[in-house]
Design an enzyme around this catalytic site. Structure first.
Site, short mmCIF file in Angstrom:
data_model
loop_
_atom_site.label_atom_id
_atom_site.label_comp_id
_atom_site.label_asym_id
_atom_site.label_seq_id
_atom_site.Cartn_x
_atom_site.Cartn_y
_atom_site.Cartn_z
N HIS A 131 0.69 -1.13 0.13
CA HIS A 131 -0.05 -0.03 -0.18
C HIS A 131 0.81 1.38 0.13
O HIS A 131 0.68 2.01 -0.83
CB HIS A 131 -0.91 0.27 1.19
CG HIS A 131 -1.98 -1.02 1.56
ND1 HIS A 131 -1.73 -2.14 2.60
CD2 HIS A 131 -2.89 -1.41 1.04
CE1 HIS A 131 -2.52 -2.95 2.32
NE2 HIS A 131 -3.61 -2.69 1.10
N GLY B 48 -2.77 -2.34 -6.82
CA GLY B 48 -1.56 -3.03 -7.00
C GLY B 48 -1.49 -4.23 -7.91
O GLY B 48 -2.77 -4.61 -8.31
#
Lengths: 280, 280
Positions: free
Chosen positions: A37, A147
């Site tokens: 993150h 991601g």
């Protein structure tokens, strides 16, 4: 850094930025932030004037109650991380703010969500599409960051954004791994030291499969059989799926081509982990 | 007035308005404009700094090929009407611009689309939701205008906008009728003089039903039976549906309540007409 729990507050803040002509990066998360993150937030801070991070454990995308109940939370720490990297606003809604009474809209990407995680987690990507669509409409970001570990999710979001002409640029960011190769995931927190060691079989197998391809093996059925056998030799490891698919359409490939991705989900005990690697 | 066929052009023009802080009204249409559409465009011009009208006969919302093929077109005239009322931009895309190859996203409002037109026109509202969602994302309007003749459509669009937090205000506008009471519709152009006369049975029945309610009749099953019999006495008139429903949830009412709407669809020969009236 501001923290907002209500949609109206978020709109007001972002609206004021927009009036100043500032660009806005969005990083949607379910919290329990890790270095993966952080890499998304860092990239967003680099590329935009202001960055919004959302923390919302979206019940609509959980297919198993047990998984939702055990999803780890560390909000105070998360807020410190976001502030340190340079986030300007965190949106931290509760479920009633996101799914009000009478909520009735269904949103899905039909073909892309049938394979891989979509096949074994019914309704998961419908939940993902819905929350991401809503967050884009609430925040109105210039760019949004996801991601590549959730490879199918990224492909589905790209398709939805293209199909619905959403005015946002989708940025995919590389998988972040621990030194031993394990792909970072909030769910790793639920692994004991012993199971964490066992979980390495997933990234190791993907890496070795890539080597086998480099050495000339192209037949996916052989590669997959080899990989599943190898993983399931590890006690408590069970393959949920292991596939070689096209990078865009996510359709299964009979032979490894340029543009292939090997995507897999493996249960280590009760914890389900995913990972992928580009091949060909 | 500008006319744009490409999404990129529309974005560019509206973006320049937004930078000036101007409000933008959107009137989505399928063309063949009548006074009903004109009333929408007039209201939009009144309430906004700039008005965008879209003309797109959306194939995704037609359940019958025959209906799509025979949908009337008069683009040159339409453009003159829009310019005269004060539209600033007309978006006139072709189907490949709207539905590119690989289009794969499904969008629907689950409960509201099961009744009324949704029951007899499978996939219709899925098509409506998709195109309206796309147009909102392409144009990014401050307000969007829809006629109350398509009552269910309006209710579904309101629900979608609420559920997905789309940043647009939805304005419903009253039905516009010819002097004899026929609700204006582009499909009226397909009625011969004789059939047009027969079509009046729909608005007349709705008006008289409202009087019966005012006189004290509240039982919807009785009212509906009476109405269907009355309409189907007219040669070539066939009721597709005739229902009394709640104004917001569109759920059937057993007794007429405040907040009811009587909605009906009737075939006159091959042409299907809809109309509605508020009761209670």
């Amino acid at each position: 850094m501001k923290v907002a729990e209500m949609i109206g507050e978020v709109r007001k803040i972002v609206e004021s930025w927009r009036k100043e002509g500032l660009s806005v990066g969005l990083v949607p998360t379910m919290g329990y932030l890790h270095l993966g993150h952080e890499s998304l937030i860092e990239k967003a801070v680099e590329e935009n004037d202001r960055v919004v991070v959302t923390i919302f454990v979206n019940p609509a995308q959980f297919d198993r109650a047990e998984d939702l109940e055990n999803y780890p939370v560390k909000t105070e720490e998360d807020l410190k991380i976001i502030e340190k990297i340079g986030g300007a606003l965190v949106f931290l809604p509760d479920a009633t703010e996101i799914y009000p009474e009478g909520f009735n809209t269904v949103l899905e990407v039909e073909e892309l969500d049938k394979e891989l995680c979509g096949a074994t987690r019914p309704g998961h990507f419908r939940g993902v599409c819905t929350i991401v669509n809503k967050l884009f409409n609430i925040v109105g970001p210039t760019r949004a960051y996801f991601g590549e570990k959730d490879y199918q999710q990224l492909a589905i979001i790209r398709r939805m954004v293209t199909d619905l002409n959403m005015p946002v640029e989708i940025i995919g960011c590389p998988i972040v791994r621990d030194e031993d190769g394990l792909a970072l995931s909030s769910r790793n927190a639920r692994l004991s030291a012993d199971k964490r060691e066992k979980a390495l079989i997933l990234s190791r197998t993907l890496r070795e499969l890539k080597e086998r391809v480099a050495e000339g093996e192209r037949e996916t059925s052989k590669l997959i059989r080899w990989a599943i056998e190898r993983i399931e030799k590890v006690p408590q490891a069970r393959v949920d799926y292991f596939e070689v698919v096209d990078r865009e359409t996510l359709q299964r490939l009979d032979v490894v081509e340029s543009g292939g991705v090997v995507a897999a989900a493996v249960f280590i005990g009760k914890v389900r982990l995913i990972d992928n690697i580009l091949v060909g």
